[in-house]
Design an enzyme around this catalytic site. Structure first.
Site: not given
Length: 641
Positions: A279, A365, A393
């Protein structure tokens, strides 16, 4: 930096005309353009800097858009957008009327599947691969998924199915959480190309055919192969799913990526390529702190992010984070649960102070909700910090595992209402309707930062599930109190009486029932209309005593909420009036029956008529005879509902 080479690329067909020797300079220009662009508009940065070479390689090797390319989550697709004809529009990124920060089917033929919520890419790409097989079309389907998104059960459900299907599916694991270790070098590049080559694949199949005639030898050979691969690659989990595993390889090395992808392109059956990226690659400040540069606002790339000279307003997220720590000090039973949103949900300090009571379950979730249910069964007091849009979700688990068993779980719903630049995929527009229809569930709607803290305490004191919904960013700036005193459960308050409304028995004028932070624009509109304003605080349970009292004193009611009108808090008021046998005019203001695009939150609310001017205009248009004596009458454009 000059973008002379990048400026010649208007679509991937142009890219595929370049000699291999020019791809590295192109990638350098692309990375510089991403940095320059995001610094001017704000947006996701670290993830996009990390996918530059992978994006170039995929569009160079595969015939997109005929070959389908699905990006999981999609916040890493700025290089993809730039190479697919949207370079000149990057200045409008995430702005009203501009291009989306995520893949959007209506925006480009190269955005073959809309994403923003994680872990959907393998299922979608598999569906496309199977559709191609059924139609007899020769095309590849490629899913690019991050290591974080691979923690979700949906990704493994898709792998479990994809591994038994004979189709042209390639799953690329973009592993950007681990550093590139020594094995990911020249030797590993050679091994990856070897394992992705036709000779290796053919030899493997021949060996299987021959050795299957002698089962003991076949099993021995299989074990030897797994052990040999285990010395140079991670565990063979993905091969157990039925995929041919290749990698890991350096995701920033085009000389490794392109030959490997070209080899994979010639193979049949489901393939799995593991690439390791970093990243923030190429921008030292983002490499050093990828979290801070995950989604920055505008900044000077030469300087980096600078702390504001004046302290910003305290956000609702920060209010929640402080409340969580304070309540944890008071009650040892409290635990905090988040599905991979520690920073976004304001739980960094809680994690540092109470590491043994903090649970980050990854992008899962459903698991987060049921984990909380299991802990609540044992007398623990779980607080689930989750964005409104992500609670969608875990809806079955919310109903079946929490509400049906009436367990005392607190849901801290951040990002309720419109969220601005992230747009429709992240807007918390639907939580009031989908929560208030669930038995045992309660829904609190604080109007400001002080009420947010107080209502969190109220929710925590209950013996059943309660959700407290609050928006992104700061509100009216009402400083929270330092104590943990709750507000009365299920009770509202009058913030403003119309002239004589508190004592006068005559049924006259209008009352505005405000749910959440739209209380403040409602008060502003009410000053001009001389209307009563009730801060409702709770969408469920509704304060029916207050409702009946206000209905008895006024000729019409108006509800205001930052959520969809259909099934929302206004609908709850309508149902309560009917149940009480009360018939009176009711105007419901909120979000319309359509998805709201990305843009500045204040502008978006104004466009939906949910600022003070819009609320006033809607009331005047609906009740001209009740507002004629008091209303200011500027030229107002009222949004139809």
């Amino acid at each position: 930096m000059s973008h002379s080479l990048l400026n010649t690329i208007n679509d991937p067909a142009d890219l595929r005309q370049l000699p291999r020797s020019q791809l590295k300079p192109l990638a350098d220009e692309l990375r510089a353009f991403v940095l320059e662009s995001v610094s001017k508009t704000g947006g996701h940065l670290s993830s996009n800097l990390g996918t530059v070479e992978l994006t170039v390689a995929l569009h160079y090797v595969f015939n997109t858009p005929n070959d389908r390319l699905v990006w999981d989550v999609g916040h890493q697709t700025y290089p993809h957008k730039i190479l697919t004809g949207r370079r000149e529009r990057m200045g409008s990124l995430r702005q009203l009327g501009g291009i989306s920060g995520f893949p959007l089917r209506s925006e480009s033929a190269y955005d073959v599947f809309g994403t923003a919520h994680s872990s959907t890419s393998i299922s979608a790409a598999l569906g496309m691969a199977l559709a191609a097989r059924q139609k007899g079309e020769d095309r590849h389907a490629i899913a690019v998924i991050g290591d974080g998104a691979m923690t979700a059960g949906m990704a493994f459900e898709a792998l479990n199915h994809g591994g038994v299907e004979d189709c042209r599916l390639l799953v690329i694991l973009n592993d950007n959480d681990m550093s590139i270790s020594p094995p990911v070098g020249a030797l590993n590049r050679y091994l990856a190309q070897l394992m992705s080559g036709r000779f290796y694949s053919a030899a493997k199949q021949v060996g299987k055919s021959v050795l299957k005639a002698a089962p003991p030898l076949f099993e021995l050979a299989k074990r030897l192969e797994e052990q040999a691969k285990g010395m140079v690659v991670p565990a063979t989990l993905f091969e157990k799913f039925g995929f041919n595993y290749i990698g890991p390889i350096d995701g920033h090395d085009l000389d490794s990526l392109i030959p490997t992808l070209e080899n994979i392109k010639q193979l049949s059956g489901p393939q799995f390529l593991h690439v390791v990226t970093k990243k923030g690659q190429g921008y030292k400040l983002a490499e050093a702190d990828p979290v801070a540069y995950h989604g920055p606002g505008k900044f000077d790339p030469a300087v980096g992010l600078v702390k504001p000279t004046t302290p910003p307003k305290q956000t609702f997220t920060q209010v929640f984070g402080q409340w969580l720590c304070d309540m944890a000090e008071q009650d040892m039973r409290l635990v905090g649960i988040t599905p991979a949103m520690r920073e976004g949900s304001g739980m960094v300090e809680f994690h540092q102070r109470f590491p043994g009571r903090y649970y980050d379950v990854g992008i899962a979730e459903q698991h987060a909700v049921t984990l909380a249910a299991g802990m609540a069964c044992e007398g623990i007091k779980p607080v689930v910090a989750i964005y409104s849009t992500f609670l969608q979700r875990g809806y079955d688990q919310l109903i079946h595992d929490v509400a049906l068993q009436n367990l005392p779980v607190v849901f801290a719903l951040d990002r309720a209402g419109l969220v601005g630049a992230d747009g429709a995929t992240h807007a918390g527009a639907f939580d009031i309707p989908f929560l208030r229809c669930i038995p045992n569930m309660a829904v609190a709607c604080p109007a400001d930062e002080r009420e947010c803290r107080q209502l969190l305490s109220t929710a925590y004191a209950q013996n059943h599930p309660v959700a407290v919904r609050y928006p992104r960013g700061a509100g009216a700036g009402v400083a929270p109190l330092s104590d943990l005193e709750p507000l009365p459960y299920g009770k509202s308050e009058v913030r403003r009486w119309r002239a004589g409304g508190e004592s006068e028995a005559t049924k006259r004028g209008i009352a505005i029932l405000a749910f959440g932070t739209l209380l403040y624009p409602a008060l502003e509109a009410a000053e001009k209309l001389d209307a009563t304003v009730v801060n409702m605080r709770w969408a469920k349970p509704l304060d029916t005593d207050m409702l009946r009292d206000v209905a008895a004193r006024h000729e019409a009611l108006v509800t205001v909420e930052e959520g969809v009108v259909m099934g929302g808090a206004g609908s709850a008021v309508s149902e309560a009036l009917q149940a009480a046998g009360l018939s009176m005019p009711l105007l419901q203001l909120g979000l319309p029956d359509r998805f709201i695009e990305h843009g500045d939150p204040a502008k978006l609310l104004a466009l939906q008529g949910l600022d003070a001017t819009g609320i006033e205009g809607a009331i005047v248009a609906r009740f001209p005879e009740l507002t004629a004596a008091t209303a200011h009458k500027p030229a107002l454009k009222v949004v139809a509902r």
